[in-house]
Scaffold this motif. Structure first.
Motif, PDB file in Angstrom:
ATOM      1  N   ARG A 197       0.860  -1.184   0.000  1.00  0.00           N
ATOM      2  CA  ARG A 197       0.000   0.000   0.000  1.00  0.00           C
ATOM      3  C   ARG A 197       0.888   1.223   0.000  1.00  0.00           C
ATOM      4  N   LYS A 198       0.546   2.199  -0.825  1.00  0.00           N
ATOM      5  CA  LYS A 198       1.381   3.394  -0.942  1.00  0.00           C
ATOM      6  C   LYS A 198       1.573   4.057   0.420  1.00  0.00           C
ATOM      7  N   GLY A 199       2.843   4.139   0.831  1.00  0.00           N
ATOM      8  CA  GLY A 199       3.175   4.770   2.094  1.00  0.00           C
ATOM      9  C   GLY A 199       2.967   3.904   3.316  1.00  0.00           C
ATOM     10  N   LYS A 200       2.581   2.632   3.114  1.00  0.00           N
ATOM     11  CA  LYS A 200       2.264   1.781   4.260  1.00  0.00           C
ATOM     12  C   LYS A 200       3.047   0.471   4.286  1.00  0.00           C
ATOM     13  N   GLY A 201       4.015   0.306   3.373  1.00  0.00           N
ATOM     14  CA  GLY A 201       4.863  -0.867   3.421  1.00  0.00           C
ATOM     15  C   GLY A 201       4.390  -2.012   2.535  1.00  0.00           C
ATOM     16  N   ALA A 202       5.221  -3.053   2.507  1.00  0.00           N
ATOM     17  CA  ALA A 202       4.952  -4.247   1.713  1.00  0.00           C
ATOM     18  C   ALA A 202       5.032  -5.470   2.606  1.00  0.00           C
ATOM     19  N   PHE A 203       4.218  -6.488   2.263  1.00  0.00           N
ATOM     20  CA  PHE A 203       4.091  -7.651   3.138  1.00  0.00           C
ATOM     21  C   PHE A 203       3.912  -8.932   2.324  1.00  0.00           C
ATOM     22  N   CYS A 204       4.289 -10.050   2.927  1.00  0.00           N
ATOM     23  CA  CYS A 204       3.976 -11.372   2.379  1.00  0.00           C
ATOM     24  C   CYS A 204       3.358 -12.198   3.497  1.00  0.00           C
ATOM     25  N   ASN A 205       2.116 -12.594   3.285  1.00  0.00           N
ATOM     26  CA  ASN A 205       1.370 -13.320   4.319  1.00  0.00           C
ATOM     27  C   ASN A 205       1.460 -12.612   5.672  1.00  0.00           C
ATOM     28  N   GLY A 206       1.406 -11.279   5.608  1.00  0.00           N
ATOM     29  CA  GLY A 206       1.399 -10.475   6.827  1.00  0.00           C
ATOM     30  C   GLY A 206       2.755 -10.110   7.378  1.00  0.00           C
ATOM     31  N   GLN A 207       3.827 -10.699   6.835  1.00  0.00           N
ATOM     32  CA  GLN A 207       5.178 -10.405   7.313  1.00  0.00           C
ATOM     33  C   GLN A 207       5.808  -9.293   6.475  1.00  0.00           C
ATOM     34  N   THR A 208       6.440  -8.336   7.146  1.00  0.00           N
ATOM     35  CA  THR A 208       7.026  -7.180   6.459  1.00  0.00           C
ATOM     36  C   THR A 208       8.125  -7.613   5.487  1.00  0.00           C
ATOM     37  N   LEU A 209       8.102  -7.018   4.309  1.00  0.00           N
ATOM     38  CA  LEU A 209       9.124  -7.278   3.297  1.00  0.00           C
ATOM     39  C   LEU A 209      10.128  -6.133   3.258  1.00  0.00           C
ATOM     40  N   HIS A 210      11.387  -6.490   2.967  1.00  0.00           N
ATOM     41  CA  HIS A 210      12.397  -5.463   2.714  1.00  0.00           C
ATOM     42  C   HIS A 210      13.411  -6.019   1.726  1.00  0.00           C
ATOM     43  N   VAL A 211      13.821  -5.169   0.799  1.00  0.00           N
ATOM     44  CA  VAL A 211      14.820  -5.572  -0.187  1.00  0.00           C
ATOM     45  C   VAL A 211      16.133  -5.902   0.512  1.00  0.00           C
ATOM     46  N   SER A 212      17.015  -6.590  -0.204  1.00  0.00           N
ATOM     47  CA  SER A 212      18.309  -6.958   0.369  1.00  0.00           C
ATOM     48  C   SER A 212      19.190  -5.713   0.517  1.00  0.00           C
ATOM     49  N   ASN A 213      20.237  -5.836   1.323  1.00  0.00           N
ATOM     50  CA  ASN A 213      21.155  -4.706   1.525  1.00  0.00           C
ATOM     51  C   ASN A 213      22.442  -4.860   0.717  1.00  0.00           C
ATOM     52  N   VAL A 214      22.445  -5.755  -0.265  1.00  0.00           N
ATOM     53  CA  VAL A 214      23.630  -5.960  -1.110  1.00  0.00           C
ATOM     54  C   VAL A 214      23.885  -4.720  -1.967  1.00  0.00           C
ATOM     55  N   THR A 215      25.118  -4.241  -1.978  1.00  0.00           N
ATOM     56  CA  THR A 215      25.485  -3.102  -2.830  1.00  0.00           C
ATOM     57  C   THR A 215      26.544  -3.465  -3.862  1.00  0.00           C
ATOM     58  N   ASP A 216      27.158  -4.635  -3.716  1.00  0.00           N
ATOM     59  CA  ASP A 216      28.189  -5.100  -4.648  1.00  0.00           C
ATOM     60  C   ASP A 216      27.524  -5.959  -5.714  1.00  0.00           C
ATOM     61  N   ILE A 217      27.532  -5.487  -6.947  1.00  0.00           N
ATOM     62  CA  ILE A 217      26.876  -6.211  -8.043  1.00  0.00           C
ATOM     63  C   ILE A 217      27.420  -7.629  -8.178  1.00  0.00           C
ATOM     64  N   LYS A 218      28.684  -7.823  -7.822  1.00  0.00           N
ATOM     65  CA  LYS A 218      29.289  -9.147  -7.955  1.00  0.00           C
ATOM     66  C   LYS A 218      28.779 -10.142  -6.911  1.00  0.00           C
ATOM     67  N   LYS A 219      28.012  -9.648  -5.952  1.00  0.00           N
ATOM     68  CA  LYS A 219      27.406 -10.524  -4.951  1.00  0.00           C
ATOM     69  C   LYS A 219      25.884 -10.611  -5.134  1.00  0.00           C
ATOM     70  N   SER A 220      25.424 -10.252  -6.324  1.00  0.00           N
ATOM     71  CA  SER A 220      23.984 -10.157  -6.548  1.00  0.00           C
ATOM     72  C   SER A 220      23.436 -11.327  -7.360  1.00  0.00           C
ATOM     73  N   LEU A 221      22.132 -11.547  -7.186  1.00  0.00           N
ATOM     74  CA  LEU A 221      21.369 -12.487  -8.006  1.00  0.00           C
ATOM     75  C   LEU A 221      20.384 -11.645  -8.813  1.00  0.00           C
ATOM     76  N   ILE A 222      20.389 -11.840 -10.129  1.00  0.00           N
ATOM     77  CA  ILE A 222      19.593 -11.011 -11.038  1.00  0.00           C
ATOM     78  C   ILE A 222      18.529 -11.857 -11.721  1.00  0.00           C
ATOM     79  N   ILE A 223      17.351 -11.288 -11.885  1.00  0.00           N
ATOM     80  CA  ILE A 223      16.232 -11.986 -12.524  1.00  0.00           C
ATOM     81  C   ILE A 223      15.893 -11.318 -13.843  1.00  0.00           C
ATOM     82  N   THR A 224      15.592 -12.129 -14.863  1.00  0.00           N
ATOM     83  CA  THR A 224      15.095 -11.615 -16.133  1.00  0.00           C
ATOM     84  C   THR A 224      14.266 -12.704 -16.797  1.00  0.00           C
ATOM     85  N   GLU A 225      13.728 -12.396 -17.975  1.00  0.00           N
ATOM     86  CA  GLU A 225      12.903 -13.355 -18.712  1.00  0.00           C
ATOM     87  C   GLU A 225      13.261 -13.334 -20.191  1.00  0.00           C
TER      88      GLU A 225
END
Length: 286
Positions: free
Chosen positions: A134-162
Motif C-alpha cells: 500500500r502506498k506509504g504503508k509498506g509491503a508484506f507477504c502473508n502479513g510479514q514485512t518485506l524489505h529488499v536486500s542490503n547488497v550493494t556489490d553487483i558481484k554478490k547479486s542475483l539477477i532476474i530476467t525473462e
C-alpha cells in the motif's frame, strides 16, 4: 480521516484468493490452450474465466471504476490509462507455467488513481503466498514485512530476467547478449520464474537484487512495482530514466547502484507502448 482505498484493497485481496483457488483447481483438470500473438503467447479458458471473476466482482462493488485487463485488451478493449481509479489486472501471470504445471503462477491486481499505483496485490497461488503493498504503508507477504536486500556489490547479486514471447532472431539475440554481459560482470547468477509479478516480489523480499525485462505489459508489473518500492527498492527505465508503467520496460532493483549497474549492460529492444491506440497498433504492425 478514513482511508478511501481500504475497502478496495480488502476486496482485491479477497478476490485474488478466490481467483487463486480457481487456478489451483484448474491445474487438476484438462485445459484448452489457444494462442494470441504467436505460438508461444498462450491463453487458457482459466485466464479468461478468472479475469471475468475479478472484473465482474469489482464492477458490482465499484461501478464507477475503470479496468485494464490482459484478456480484455487481447479481445480488443482499449488500454486506456486515465486519472479515474483504474484496476490493472493480470488474471494468470505465468500462463506458460500454468500450462506446464511449473509452480509459479500469480494473480496480479493493482489499483491506480490519478495514474499512480495506490496498492498492489500479487497472489502466488500455488505457493499460497499473498504479497501486498500500500502506498506509504509498506509491503508484506502473508502479513510479514518485506524489505529488499542490503547488497550493494553487483558481484554478490542475483539477477532476474525473462526471455519473453518474441521469437524474432534479432530480438532473441539482444536478449541473450544482455544476459551474457550481465552474467559476466560477473554476478552470482541469473534466474527467471516465468512471471513478472513474482519476479518483482522476489526482489521485494530480498531473494534477488534486481529484475529487468522489456516487452512485458502494464498488467504484469503494476502491482509488483508498488510492492518493490514499498519494500525499499527502486524502479527505473532500461535507459536509466524514470519508470513508466505504459512503456513495457522495467528495471527493479534493491537500490539505485545495483539497478544502474545492470542498466549499463542492457541492449535495448524496441517495443510498442501499451497506451498506443489499438487502431494505430494494427496499422504499424502491417
Amino acid at each position: 480521516m478514513a482511508d478511501p482505498w481500504q475497502e478496495c484493497f480488502d476486496h482485491a485481496v479477497a478476490v485474488a484468493r478466490e481467483a487463486g483457488a480457481v487456478i489451483r483447481d484448474a491445474l487438476q483438470k484438462d485445459m484448452k490452450v489457444t494462442c494470441k500473438s504467436s505460438s508461444v503467447d498462450l491463453v487458457t479458458q482459466t485466464d479468461q474465466m478468472v479475469e471475468q471473476i475479478i472484473i465482474s466482482s469489482v464492477k458490482e462493488k465499484f461501478p464507477t471504476h475503470s479496468f485494464i485487463g490482459e484478456e480484455s485488451v487481447a479481445a480488443g478493449h482499449a488500454c486506456l490509462f486515465t486519472d479515474n481509479p483504474t484496476w490493472i489486472v493480470d488474471p494468470v501471470d505465468g500462463t506458460t507455467n500454468f500450462v506446464h504445471g511449473f509452480p509459479f503462477v500469480a494473480v496480479s491486481i493493482g489499483l491506480a488513481v490519478n495514474k499512480e499505483i495506490e496498492f498492489g496485490v500479487v497472489y502466488s497461488c500455488i505457493e499460497d503466498k499473498m504479497y501486498t503493498g500500500r502506498k506509504g504503508k509498506g509491503a508484506f507477504c502473508n502479513g510479514q514485512t518485506l524489505h529488499v536486500s542490503n547488497v550493494t556489490d553487483i558481484k554478490k547479486s542475483l539477477i532476474i530476467t525473462e526471455f519473453g514471447s518474441n521469437r524474432d532472431a534479432e530480438t532473441v539475440g539482444k536478449i541473450f547478449s544482455t544476459m551474457q554481459k550481465v552474467l559476466c560482470i560477473p554476478v552470482h547468477g541469473l534466474r527467471g520464474l516465468g512471471t513478472a509479478a513474482v519476479n518483482m516480489c522476489a526482489v521485494a523480499s530480498g531473494a534477488a537484487e534486481a529484475y529487468f525485462e522489456m516487452g512485458m505489459h502494464c498488467w504484469d508489473v503494476a502491482a509488483g512495482a508498488l510492492i518493490v518500492t514499498e519494500a525499499g527498492g527502486v524502479l527505473l527505465d532500461v535507459d536509466g530514466g524514470p519508470f513508466d508503467l505504459m512503456s513495457r520496460r522495467i528495471v527493479a532493483g534493491n537500490n539505485r547502484k545495483i539497478a544502474e549497474r545492470v542498466i549499463r549492460e542492457i541492449d535495448i529492444i524496441s517495443v510498442e507502448r501499451d497506451d498506443v491506440p489499438r487502431a494505430k497498433k494494427l496499422k504499424t504492425s502491417v
